[in-house]
Enzyme design. Structure first.
Site, mmCIF file in Angstrom:
data_model
loop_
_atom_site.group_PDB
_atom_site.id
_atom_site.type_symbol
_atom_site.label_atom_id
_atom_site.label_comp_id
_atom_site.label_asym_id
_atom_site.label_seq_id
_atom_site.Cartn_x
_atom_site.Cartn_y
_atom_site.Cartn_z
ATOM 1 N N CYS A 1 -25.399 -38.223 -25.930
ATOM 2 C CA CYS A 1 -26.009 -38.694 -24.690
ATOM 3 C C CYS A 1 -24.920 -39.052 -23.686
ATOM 4 O O CYS A 1 -23.750 -39.210 -24.027
ATOM 5 C CB CYS A 1 -26.881 -39.906 -24.964
ATOM 6 N N ARG B 1 -22.856 -32.509 -21.553
ATOM 7 C CA ARG B 1 -22.986 -33.135 -22.861
ATOM 8 C C ARG B 1 -24.316 -32.787 -23.523
ATOM 9 O O ARG B 1 -24.513 -33.054 -24.708
ATOM 10 C CB ARG B 1 -22.863 -34.660 -22.730
ATOM 11 N N GLU C 1 -14.421 -17.201 -34.737
ATOM 12 C CA GLU C 1 -14.549 -17.807 -33.408
ATOM 13 C C GLU C 1 -15.277 -16.876 -32.445
ATOM 14 O O GLU C 1 -16.114 -17.315 -31.653
ATOM 15 C CB GLU C 1 -13.166 -18.173 -32.855
ATOM 16 N N GLU D 1 -23.462 -18.812 -29.635
ATOM 17 C CA GLU D 1 -23.645 -20.034 -28.855
ATOM 18 C C GLU D 1 -24.325 -19.767 -27.516
ATOM 19 O O GLU D 1 -25.231 -20.500 -27.121
ATOM 20 C CB GLU D 1 -22.284 -20.703 -28.590
ATOM 21 N N ASN E 1 -25.989 -44.759 -26.606
ATOM 22 C CA ASN E 1 -25.534 -43.487 -27.172
ATOM 23 C C ASN E 1 -25.183 -43.743 -28.624
ATOM 24 O O ASN E 1 -24.462 -44.694 -28.927
ATOM 25 C CB ASN E 1 -24.311 -42.973 -26.408
ATOM 26 N N GLY E 2 -25.701 -42.913 -29.545
ATOM 27 C CA GLY E 2 -25.403 -43.080 -30.959
ATOM 28 C C GLY E 2 -26.673 -43.085 -31.788
ATOM 29 O O GLY E 2 -27.751 -42.719 -31.322
ATOM 30 N N LYS F 1 -21.959 -30.770 -25.804
ATOM 31 C CA LYS F 1 -20.506 -30.625 -25.809
ATOM 32 C C LYS F 1 -19.855 -31.464 -26.898
ATOM 33 O O LYS F 1 -18.975 -31.001 -27.606
ATOM 34 C CB LYS F 1 -19.951 -31.036 -24.437
ATOM 35 N N HIS G 1 -19.582 -6.029 -50.671
ATOM 36 C CA HIS G 1 -20.189 -6.944 -51.635
ATOM 37 C C HIS G 1 -21.527 -7.479 -51.128
ATOM 38 O O HIS G 1 -21.847 -8.652 -51.334
ATOM 39 C CB HIS G 1 -19.227 -8.089 -51.961
ATOM 40 N N TRP H 1 -30.069 -37.069 -25.421
ATOM 41 C CA TRP H 1 -30.187 -35.956 -26.364
ATOM 42 C C TRP H 1 -30.908 -36.517 -27.573
ATOM 43 O O TRP H 1 -30.375 -37.348 -28.306
ATOM 44 C CB TRP H 1 -28.809 -35.429 -26.741
ATOM 45 N N LYS I 1 -18.782 -17.853 -30.497
ATOM 46 C CA LYS I 1 -18.924 -17.816 -29.051
ATOM 47 C C LYS I 1 -20.158 -17.005 -28.663
ATOM 48 O O LYS I 1 -20.929 -17.388 -27.786
ATOM 49 C CB LYS I 1 -17.681 -17.193 -28.400
#
Length: 609
Positions: free
Chosen positions: A2, A27, A482, A489, A101-102, A604, A505, A75, A486
């Site tokens: 948040c 965020r 990576e 995302e 926040n938390g 973020k 395999h 959030w 990307k």
């Protein structure tokens, strides 16, 4: 995840709060709200969805008058996204109003206690419990703000950054924190609070970092800090040297594209901070510990973990040390067996990543020193580590990291070289060659960015893809991880990365006509083996994109589309090979018309478990 912002001073608070919240959009959020103290009461306005709705409801802040206020972007962790669950939250009579926040782990236990005491609850959030707990101690014991907040902090288990206003104490904001980011900005006749620097950077560069289990009191003219005993304590302000304009798009269509183009500067700035007169110097790190190392553990999440994968290969090659790498969320729960003369390296862009912070604390409990690689000065991970090596990427706004990842790679390269020097596993001559190669990386990245139109054209062909696979071996596998992240995302295309030798395999059964497979081939000793794997998938109908270094033109006999990167020492190829993969993900997302900078369901800084 948040966002928190607060203001007390002589200007109208609401427009400042809204502007600060806008700077925290990266965020992630699902609702937002502000609370402003006027001459008589605290007025609260909330809105679900995009922040623009809150701007509209408040006439850009002009409809809410007052010189003291707090704001929040939420959030969801407890309770669905809704206007009722949005912050700020208030006590039953509106005496205490706050944002948080938390995550409060024992919120149900505290809620049951407050219900027995006659409190009522309108939301599904843990935050409402915290605010009413402060109100309970305020009223029951006729306590002042410091003692009421202190008692609540002692009862709360979990993580929190709180910003609170009391109706009976006009012109003041009270803050408290445990394991969630919170900063205080000092101005001239005005002061600020925020969960991240960009929210207040246009107003002040003088910032205080409040430590765990501390309380702060802000008025227009003063900032006071208290410990849990209620005693005043001193903090020294830190000057933030980022330009406010660094958080703006700078003419680019999206923050992500701007930050991709800022990578040469981020890489150069990070190197210049630790390379002086062609020697690597980490002034705050105990080099006797580095010289005596017998094992290294690298811990991170997401892209930081992928940087660690690349770092593992470089460390083992240059230092001859065994290196273990863990996802932070796994490290903290697997009861890791950490040996003597070892070190844990924690990698985190924000320095507030919850799982990484917990892994750090576990390592220290086991008596192993921790070196952190973070981008945010004064962040929790930076403060709690034995040593911190900062990346100098500047503020990164887009949710999908690019320049912070590249700067993390640079720090890991430099650490590997320096440890190799100290342990005598690389010669002075080879060390000088490695540094020469590293110093060329910024210009080589710039050259790669000049080829972005070709990648944009290719990306437009695959905007409708359902599945894309990335393959590579060794360091190239780390880059593949990576690149795949990307893509998924920001494009929402299902994507996976595989060690190329693992295809037969099981994974090769997923290959069908027209599916795109991206092969990374920068390690010369593994080049032919990866080409063979690409031939295997091509024979089953795959369309091939290859990323390799100049000179490997034989790849054109196999791949349908090739991207060539400049040659450098193979230890550093990840820094170059990732650039076209970032651009591929970006341009596919743009072609699909998606919100590149704020992908769905992501934030973020992941500051909760």
């Amino acid at each position: 995840m948040c966002g928190i912002v607060g203001y007390v001073g002589r200007r109208q608070a609401a427009p400042i709060l809204l502007s600060g919240l806008r700077k925290l959009e990266y965020r992630g959020y699902d609702s937002a709200g502000i609370a402003v103290r006027n001459e008589r009461e605290i007025v609260t306005v909330k809105a679900q969805g995009r922040l623009q709705r809150l701007f509209d409801k408040t006439d850009n802040g002009n409809a809410v008058e007052g010189f003291c206020g707090i704001g929040h972007t939420r959030w969801a962790t407890h309770g669905e996204p809704s206007e009722i669950n949005a912050h700020p939250h208030a006590s039953d009579d509106g005496n205490v109003v706050g944002v948080h926040n938390g995550i409060i782990e024992n919120y149900q236990e505290l809620k049951d206690k407050l219900l027995r005491k006659g409190y009522h609850f309108y939301s599904s959030t843990d935050t409402e419990v915290a605010i009413k707990l402060v109100d309970y101690y305020w009223k029951k014991y006729q306590l002042g703000a410091v003692d009421a907040i202190n008692r609540a902090m002692v009862r709360i288990r979990g993580s929190y950054a709180l910003a609170i206003m009391f109706r009976d104490i006009p012109g003041e904001i009270w803050v408290a924190r445990k394991d969630s980011p919170l900063i205080i900005g000092a101005g001239d006749g005005e002061n600020f609070v925020a969960s991240d620097v960009p929210a207040i950077l246009s107003h002040t560069r003088s910032v205080y970092y409040i430590d765990n289990l501390e309380i702060g009191r802000l008025t227009a003219d003063s900032i006071t800090f208290y410990n849990l005993d209620g005693d005043t304590i001193e903090h020294t302000p830190v000057t933030i040297d980022w330009d406010a304009e660094a958080a703006e798009k700078g003419g680019f269509e999206h923050y992500m594209l701007k930050e991709i183009h800022e990578q040469p500067a981020a890489v150069r700035e990070t190197m210049n901070s630790y390379v002086h007169d062609r020697r690597i110097t980490f002034e705050d790190v105990d080099e006797s510990v580095l010289a005596g190392l017998e094992r290294i553990y690298i811990v991170g999440c997401g892209s930081a973990y992928h940087a660690g994968l690349a770092g593992k290969a470089v460390f083992e090659s240059l230092t001859d040390l065994p290196v273990e790498i863990d996802l932070a969320s796994e490290f903290r729960y697997r009861d890791p067996k950490l040996v003597r003369n070892s070190m844990v390296i924690i990698i985190s862009q924000s320095g507030e990543t919850a799982d990484s912070l917990a892994a750090l604390r576990l390592a220290r409990e086991k008596g192993v020193p921790v070196l952190s690689v973070v981008n945010v000065v004064g962040s929790s991970i930076a403060r709690e580590s034995d040593w911190c090596v900062y990346t100098h990427a500047g503020p990164e706004i887009s949710v999908a990291t690019t320049k912070a990842y590249s700067a993390q790679l640079i720090v890991l390269y430099l650490l590997a070289i320096r440890i190799g020097e100290l342990k005598g596993t690389i010669s002075e001559e080879y060390s000088a060659e490695l540094l020469d190669a590293m110093l060329k990386l910024p210009d080589q990245i710039s050259r790669l960015l000049e080829d972005k139109e070709r990648i944009q054209w290719f990306a437009s062909k695959y905007a409708s893809a359902r599945d894309i696979f990335f393959i590579g071996r060794g360091l190239d596998y780390a880059v593949s991880m990576e690149g795949s992240l990307k893509l998924k995302e920001i494009s929402y295309i299902h994507s996976e990365a595989y060690a190329a030798g693992e295809l037969k395999h099981g994974t090769i059964s997923l290959i069908e006509d027209g599916i795109l497979v991206v092969g990374i081939l920068t390690q010369q000793a593994l080049f032919e083996k990866t080409v063979s794997n690409m031939v295997e998938v091509k024979s089953r109908g795959a369309y091939l994109m290859a990323v390799t270094s100049y000179g490997n033109y034989s790849i054109e006999d196999t791949a349908n589309f090739c991207v060539y990167i400049p040659k450098t020492d193979e230890h550093f190829m990840a820094s170059l090979a990732v650039i076209p993969l970032q651009l591929l993900a970006y341009y596919i997302s743009v072609a699909k018309g998606l919100n590149v900078d704020k992908p769905r369901n992501l934030a973020k800084s992941v500051t909760v478990e």
